[in-house]
Motif scaffolding. Structure first.
Motif, short mmCIF file in Angstrom:
data_model
loop_
_atom_site.label_atom_id
_atom_site.label_comp_id
_atom_site.label_asym_id
_atom_site.label_seq_id
_atom_site.Cartn_x
_atom_site.Cartn_y
_atom_site.Cartn_z
N VAL A 42 1.87 63.92 41.09
CA VAL A 42 2.10 62.50 41.03
C VAL A 42 3.63 62.29 41.08
N LYS A 43 4.17 61.73 42.11
CA LYS A 43 5.46 61.19 42.11
C LYS A 43 5.59 59.91 41.57
N VAL A 44 6.16 60.03 40.15
CA VAL A 44 6.03 58.88 39.29
C VAL A 44 6.74 57.68 39.79
N ASN A 45 7.80 57.72 40.68
CA ASN A 45 8.49 56.44 41.33
C ASN A 45 7.38 55.63 41.93
N ARG A 46 6.45 56.08 42.44
CA ARG A 46 5.37 55.38 43.06
C ARG A 46 4.41 54.50 42.00
N LEU A 47 4.47 55.15 40.80
CA LEU A 47 3.86 54.20 39.62
C LEU A 47 4.69 53.18 39.41
N LEU A 48 6.05 53.35 39.12
CA LEU A 48 7.06 52.45 38.80
C LEU A 48 6.88 51.23 39.78
N LEU A 49 7.07 51.70 41.00
CA LEU A 49 7.11 50.47 42.14
C LEU A 49 5.97 49.63 41.98
N ASP A 50 4.89 50.26 42.05
CA ASP A 50 3.56 49.68 42.40
C ASP A 50 2.89 49.26 41.00
N ASN A 51 3.54 49.43 39.76
CA ASN A 51 3.03 48.96 38.35
C ASN A 51 1.63 49.41 38.45
N THR A 52 1.40 50.75 38.56
CA THR A 52 -0.15 51.26 38.38
C THR A 52 0.21 52.52 37.44
N ASP A 53 -1.19 52.83 37.03
CA ASP A 53 -1.15 54.17 35.96
C ASP A 53 -2.05 55.11 36.46
N VAL A 54 -1.64 56.29 35.91
CA VAL A 54 -2.57 57.63 36.13
C VAL A 54 -2.91 57.74 34.66
N ARG A 55 -4.14 57.93 34.49
CA ARG A 55 -4.58 58.31 33.16
C ARG A 55 -5.75 59.52 33.23
N GLY A 56 -5.25 60.48 32.15
CA GLY A 56 -6.48 61.29 32.11
C GLY A 56 -7.69 61.17 31.53
N ALA A 57 -8.74 61.62 31.84
CA ALA A 57 -10.11 61.23 31.13
C ALA A 57 -10.86 62.46 30.85
N ALA A 58 -10.65 63.12 29.85
CA ALA A 58 -11.43 64.37 29.55
C ALA A 58 -12.43 63.82 28.27
N TRP A 59 -13.63 63.69 28.60
CA TRP A 59 -14.56 63.19 27.69
C TRP A 59 -14.97 64.24 26.55
N GLY A 60 -15.36 65.61 27.30
CA GLY A 60 -15.55 66.34 26.12
C GLY A 60 -14.87 66.78 25.11
N GLU A 61 -13.37 66.86 25.35
CA GLU A 61 -12.46 67.01 24.32
C GLU A 61 -12.47 65.69 23.37
#
Length: 325
Positions: free
Chosen positions: A247-266
């Protein structure tokens, strides 16, 4: 009893059906509930474990099988279960056998309107979907979500649970056959993976989606990010496509978006009672018919290797189930 076992880490075609001892009421970790297994769900962790590529790495020989459904043979007092109860269950390994022993935290009542085959399709995929959408994604009624790999087991489960929460769902698929699976599961719209970014923008009037649930990863990841609306969130569930994207985190900053991990089992395995809480959340959706697991191929227990090979070749549609009884 018969059990589908990994005796060497050489992949699906090396899986063997062996005779092993039945579990007893006194397990390694104390008293346990014994279940006569009627059906076993075939899961992606089974495939990875057959190759030694999963985070859980038991030493061979070990029995595969995460999701099961069947009838309780015996249960200790105070567990809330009794002999004769119809149940679904989920454990790390060991389910692909004629009798399984588990603790009460891993066992759930199976409604009478669902078959054993459907019950074996439920636990891991639908509890994962509930965790992704609510615990990690904070899905709200009326939002629009995009589901990658929408015709697979986790994909179809995510579609149905999202519909149960009042969301609109767009499924990303790779063929017309898979589009039909996703639509039958409840997707409002489907788009082909080739050019899906532009198709999603058109379907949403240029706004994008509120959430992406991504079980694929790989080359589609960046375009998945680009389909997000402002303050949208992308939930990373797995990497069925093989490659782990960056992930290029500048894209998250510019668009105000999130990337979230979702590991149910753990998350779930470390919190006693959490899976039962999730199951109770899903029971009304089962009763209403919103949750209706689409069963793909149904094989006998002896065909576990074949089923895993088809999953490895990405030929699986819906949830593959093995009949035991």
């Amino acid at each position: 009893m018969r059990a589908a076992q990994v005796t060497r880490l050489d992949g699906p075609l090396a899986v063997e059906i062996n005779e092993i001892d039945e579990p007893t009421e006194n397990g390694i970790f104390g008293p346990q509930i014994l279940i006569e297994v009627h059906a076993v769900g075939v899961s992606f962790p089974d495939l990875l474990m057959s190759k030694g590529e999963y985070q859980l790495k038991p030493d061979p020989p070990f029995t595969l099988g995460v999701d099961i459904a069947g009838v309780i043979r015996s249960a200790p007092e105070g567990t809330g279960f009794a002999a004769g109860d119809r149940v679904a269950a989920c454990g790390g390994v060991g389910g692909a056998a004629e009798v399984v022993g588990l603790g009460a935290d891993n066992i759930f009542p199976l409604p009478d309107n669902l078959s054993f085959e459907q019950g074996a399709a439920l636990p891991m995929n639908y509890l994962t979907a509930q965790f992704v959408l609510q615990e990690r994604g904070h899905l709200r009624e009326g939002e629009t979500i995009l589901v990658n790999g929408a015709a697979g087991g986790v994909g179809t489960a995510t579609i149905q649970v999202a519909k149960g929460y009042g969301a609109k769902v767009i499924g990303v698929v790779s063929s017309e056959e898979k589009a039909e699976i996703a639509k039958k599961a409840g997707a409002d719209e489907t788009v082909m993976v080739e050019g899906f970014r532009d198709a999603v923008k058109e379907l949403t009037g240029g706004q994008g989606v509120d959430m992406v649930v991504d079980v694929v990863g790989g080359d589609t990841f960046t375009d998945s990010l680009r389909t997000l609306a402002t303050q949208g969130r992308l939930l990373v569930v797995g990497f069925a496509g093989g490659a782990i994207p960056e992930v290029k985190v500048n894209r998250l900053l510019l668009d105000n978006t999130d990337v979230r991990g979702a590991a149910w089992g753990e998350y779930a395995m470390r919190r006693p009672g959490y899976m039962a809480q999730q199951w109770r959340e899903l029971l009304p959706m089962m009763a209403s018919g919103v949750i209706d697991p689409p069963i793909g191929a149904v094989y006998d227990l002896e065909d576990m290797g074949r089923a895993l090979q088809e999953m490895d070749e990405r030929k699986t549609l819906g949830k593959t189930v093995l009949r035991v009884r």
